[in-house]
Design an enzyme around this catalytic site. Sequence first.
Site, short mmCIF file in Angstrom:
data_model
loop_
_atom_site.label_atom_id
_atom_site.label_comp_id
_atom_site.label_asym_id
_atom_site.label_seq_id
_atom_site.Cartn_x
_atom_site.Cartn_y
_atom_site.Cartn_z
N ARG A 50 0.82 -1.22 0.00
CA ARG A 50 0.00 0.00 0.00
C ARG A 50 0.85 1.27 0.00
O ARG A 50 0.32 2.37 -0.07
CB ARG A 50 -0.94 -0.01 1.20
CG ARG A 50 -1.90 -1.21 1.14
CD ARG A 50 -2.92 -1.16 2.22
NE ARG A 50 -3.90 -0.14 1.87
CZ ARG A 50 -4.84 0.29 2.67
NH1 ARG A 50 -4.96 -0.22 3.88
NH2 ARG A 50 -5.70 1.22 2.29
N CYS A 51 2.17 1.10 0.09
CA CYS A 51 3.09 2.24 0.16
C CYS A 51 3.73 2.46 -1.21
O CYS A 51 4.34 1.56 -1.77
CB CYS A 51 4.16 1.96 1.21
SG CYS A 51 5.50 3.17 1.24
N SER A 52 3.59 3.66 -1.74
CA SER A 52 4.14 3.95 -3.07
C SER A 52 5.66 3.81 -3.11
O SER A 52 6.22 3.30 -4.08
CB SER A 52 3.72 5.33 -3.54
OG SER A 52 4.27 6.33 -2.72
#
Length: 113
Positions: free
Chosen positions: A9-11
């Site tokens: 979920r972390c770019s």
Amino acid sequence: MITIYHNSRCSKSRQGLELLKDANVDFEVVTYLENIPTEKELNEIISKLGINPIDLVRTNEAIWKEQYKGKTLSDSDIVTAMVKYPKLIERPIVINENKAIIGRPPEKILDII
């Protein structure tokens, strides 16, 4: 073998994963929110990073602000908090043998592969 501690979920974590794929190196992915590192594993990671435990904490997370900010915590307390709430762990972390790096910015990963 290279290991990336990854949060999909972390770019920045996704970018780090793409860098490893583009570098065409063998690596394994640890989705640390599901496969939570133990205190021992986190201490080993911190040692390889050459940092203090607080430097691995995402201090802007709501959990940190609500439960830990402003309190006097030992290094052990901080590691325990990250195990209890793995969302607090900075990401991505890439380990190559005895070296590790926090991939922020993701291009820093190239320094250890």
